[in-house]
Design a protein around this motif. Structure first.
Motif, PDB file in Angstrom:
ATOM      1  N   ILE A 104       0.133   8.870  -1.323  1.00  0.00           N
ATOM      2  CA  ILE A 104      -0.428   9.952  -2.122  1.00  0.00           C
ATOM      3  C   ILE A 104       0.668  10.577  -2.969  1.00  0.00           C
ATOM      4  CG2 ILE A 104      -1.554  12.222  -2.047  1.00  0.00           C
ATOM      5  CD1 ILE A 104      -2.825  11.338   0.620  1.00  0.00           C
ATOM      6  N   ASN A 105       0.318  10.853  -4.222  1.00  0.00           N
ATOM      7  CA  ASN A 105       1.236  11.512  -5.150  1.00  0.00           C
ATOM      8  C   ASN A 105       0.485  12.630  -5.863  1.00  0.00           C
ATOM      9  OD1 ASN A 105       1.846  11.462  -8.364  1.00  0.00           O
ATOM     10  ND2 ASN A 105       3.757  11.382  -7.245  1.00  0.00           N
TER      11      ASN A 105
ATOM     12  N   VAL B  15       8.719   7.831  -0.403  1.00  0.00           N
ATOM     13  CA  VAL B  15       9.382   7.178  -1.535  1.00  0.00           C
ATOM     14  C   VAL B  15       9.515   8.208  -2.649  1.00  0.00           C
ATOM     15  CG1 VAL B  15       9.313   5.290  -3.199  1.00  0.00           C
ATOM     16  CG2 VAL B  15       8.309   4.980  -0.915  1.00  0.00           C
ATOM     17  N   TYR B  16      10.705   8.327  -3.215  1.00  0.00           N
ATOM     18  CA  TYR B  16      10.868   9.264  -4.333  1.00  0.00           C
ATOM     19  C   TYR B  16      12.038   8.843  -5.212  1.00  0.00           C
ATOM     20  CZ  TYR B  16      14.520  11.571  -1.438  1.00  0.00           C
ATOM     21  OH  TYR B  16      15.623  11.855  -0.673  1.00  0.00           O
ATOM     22  N   GLY B  17      12.193   9.553  -6.335  1.00  0.00           N
ATOM     23  CA  GLY B  17      13.238   9.195  -7.279  1.00  0.00           C
ATOM     24  C   GLY B  17      13.518  10.319  -8.252  1.00  0.00           C
ATOM     25  N   PRO B  18      14.306  10.050  -9.297  1.00  0.00           N
ATOM     26  CA  PRO B  18      14.678  11.068 -10.274  1.00  0.00           C
ATOM     27  C   PRO B  18      13.491  11.564 -11.095  1.00  0.00           C
ATOM     28  CG  PRO B  18      16.162   9.166 -10.363  1.00  0.00           C
ATOM     29  CD  PRO B  18      14.987   8.755  -9.528  1.00  0.00           C
ATOM     30  N   ALA B  19      13.693  12.725 -11.701  1.00  0.00           N
ATOM     31  CA  ALA B  19      12.693  13.301 -12.602  1.00  0.00           C
ATOM     32  C   ALA B  19      13.393  13.735 -13.887  1.00  0.00           C
ATOM     33  CB  ALA B  19      12.006  14.492 -11.959  1.00  0.00           C
ATOM     34  N   ILE B  20      12.698  13.597 -14.995  1.00  0.00           N
ATOM     35  CA  ILE B  20      13.211  14.066 -16.279  1.00  0.00           C
ATOM     36  C   ILE B  20      12.588  15.429 -16.550  1.00  0.00           C
ATOM     37  CG2 ILE B  20      13.415  13.595 -18.745  1.00  0.00           C
ATOM     38  CD1 ILE B  20      12.890  10.603 -18.014  1.00  0.00           C
ATOM     39  N   VAL B  21      13.422  16.457 -16.566  1.00  0.00           N
ATOM     40  CA  VAL B  21      12.939  17.824 -16.746  1.00  0.00           C
ATOM     41  C   VAL B  21      12.872  18.139 -18.237  1.00  0.00           C
ATOM     42  CG1 VAL B  21      13.329  20.250 -16.207  1.00  0.00           C
ATOM     43  CG2 VAL B  21      13.961  18.480 -14.546  1.00  0.00           C
TER      44      VAL B  21
ATOM     45  N   ILE C  23       7.334  12.392  -5.720  1.00  0.00           N
ATOM     46  CA  ILE C  23       7.228  11.990  -4.318  1.00  0.00           C
ATOM     47  C   ILE C  23       5.957  11.193  -4.073  1.00  0.00           C
ATOM     48  CG2 ILE C  23       6.754  12.877  -1.998  1.00  0.00           C
ATOM     49  CD1 ILE C  23       8.606  15.174  -2.553  1.00  0.00           C
ATOM     50  N   PHE C  24       6.077  10.134  -3.275  1.00  0.00           N
ATOM     51  CA  PHE C  24       4.943   9.378  -2.756  1.00  0.00           C
ATOM     52  C   PHE C  24       5.017   9.429  -1.237  1.00  0.00           C
ATOM     53  CE2 PHE C  24       5.882   7.712  -6.901  1.00  0.00           C
ATOM     54  CZ  PHE C  24       4.630   7.524  -7.493  1.00  0.00           C
ATOM     55  N   ILE C  25       3.980   9.987  -0.614  1.00  0.00           N
ATOM     56  CA  ILE C  25       3.952  10.142   0.833  1.00  0.00           C
ATOM     57  C   ILE C  25       2.955   9.176   1.452  1.00  0.00           C
ATOM     58  CG2 ILE C  25       3.273  11.697   2.705  1.00  0.00           C
ATOM     59  CD1 ILE C  25       5.847  12.457   1.724  1.00  0.00           C
ATOM     60  N   LYS C  26       3.373   8.509   2.498  1.00  0.00           N
ATOM     61  CA  LYS C  26       2.466   7.622   3.219  1.00  0.00           C
ATOM     62  C   LYS C  26       1.369   8.453   3.888  1.00  0.00           C
ATOM     63  CE  LYS C  26       2.848   3.440   6.042  1.00  0.00           C
ATOM     64  NZ  LYS C  26       3.767   2.640   6.874  1.00  0.00           N
TER      65      LYS C  26
END
Length: 244
Positions: free
Chosen positions: A86-87, A116-122, A154-157
Motif C-alpha cells: 500500500i502506498n 520499501v522506500y526511496g528518495p523524494a523530489i521536494v 513509502i510502500f508498506i506490506k
C-alpha cells in the motif's frame, strides 16, 4: 500477463480540483500492470468530483463523504484496499516518472520486504531538492522525525500496516512511523526518486500546530528518546518563522 505483486495506491483529497488531475495521471500512466487505485474524497465542493468522474473507468474505487480528517480518510483507504503493498500518494503529489512501480516491483522477490522506500523530489520552494531518506530505525525517527523518509515514498506490506491514530491532525504519520518501526523487519531502500512531493500542504500552512504535535508525539511515546527530537524540532520551527 499481470505482474505477481499487487500494489494499492490510495489518494486522499479534499477540495483539490486545482492539482488532483496531475496526481491521477501520474498513477494511471504507470507502466506497471497490477495496480489498484483508490481515491478517498472528504466531500469536496470545488469540482474535485468532476475530475474523479473524468477518470472513473480507470479508478478501482472512489468515495466522497465527510470524514474526521486526513488520517481517517487514509484508514478508510486501508480498509478498502486489497494489494500486497500500500502506498499513499495524496492530491498534489506525483510519482517521479511512469516507471517507478515497474522498477521496484518487477519480480516476486519483492514480497520478501516489509517496507520499501526511496528518495523524494521536494518541489514548491525556490528550487527542487532531492530528499535522501535515512535508515528506518527508532533512533533516527526520534532524532529526525518525519525527515527520515517522505510519507509518499513509502510502500508498506499489507501484513505489516497499522491504522493511523486520529489523536493528531497533522503528525499522525510520525506516530504511524513509530508504530511501523516496531513491526517491520526486512526493509529495502531504493536509490532512485519515488515521488515529487509538493510543499504547501496542511502541515506547512499550520507549522505551529505541526511543531506542537511533533513534540506531543515523541513525548507520548518515550520521554527519554524525545530529548533527541527537541533540538531538531525547535530548530525547524524557528527556521520556518525567520524565513517567513
Amino acid at each position: 500477463m499481470k505482474s505477481d505483486v499487487k500494489i494499492s495506491i490510495i489518494t486522499v483529497v479534499y477540495n483539490g480540483a486545482t492539482y488532483l488531475e496531475k496526481t491521477i495521471q501520474s498513477i494511471l500512466n504507470q507502466t506497471y500492470d497490477n495496480l489498484e487505485y483508490i481515491i478517498i474524497d472528504g466531500g469536496s465542493i470545488d469540482g474535485t468530483i468532476d475530475i474523479i468522474k473524468k477518470y472513473e473507468d480507470k479508478i478501482s474505487y472512489w468515495i466522497s463523504e465527510k470524514d474526521a480528517g486526513i488520517y481517517d480518510a487514509m484508514n478508510k483507504g486501508i480498509d478498502i484496499s486489497s494489494g500486497d503493498y500500500i502506498n499513499f500518494l495524496n492530491a498534489g503529489d506525483s510519482f517521479a516518472d511512469y516507471y517507478v512501480l515497474e522498477r521496484i516491483f518487477n519480480n516476486q522477490e519483492m514480497l520478501l520486504y516489509d517496507l520499501v522506500y526511496g528518495p523524494a523530489i521536494v518541489t514548491g520552494g525556490k528550487k527542487e531538492v532531492l530528499l535522501h531518506p535515512k535508515k528506518f530505525t527508532k533512533f533516527n525517527l526520534y532524532l529526525w522525525n518525519t525527515r527520515v523518509v517522505c510519507h509518499q515514498a513509502i510502500f508498506i506490506k499489507r501484513e505489516e500496516i497499522v491504522k493511523y491514530t486520529l489523536k493528531y491532525k497533522l503528525k499522525g504519520e510520525l506516530n504511524w512511523y513509530l508504530d511501523l518501526v516496531e513491526k517491520v523487519d526486512k526493509v529495502l531502500i531504493v536509490d532512485f526518486p519515488i515521488v515529487y512531493y509538493s510543499l504547501g500542504g496542511t502541515g506547512d500552512m499550520n507549522y505551529k500546530l505541526n511543531t506542537i504535535e511533533s513534540i506531543k508525539v515523541v513525548y507520548g511515546r518515550n520521554k527519554l528518546f524525545a530529548s533527541l527530537s527537541l533540538p531538531v524540532i525547535i530548530y525547524k520551527y524557528f527556521k520556518k518563522v525567520l524565513n517567513k
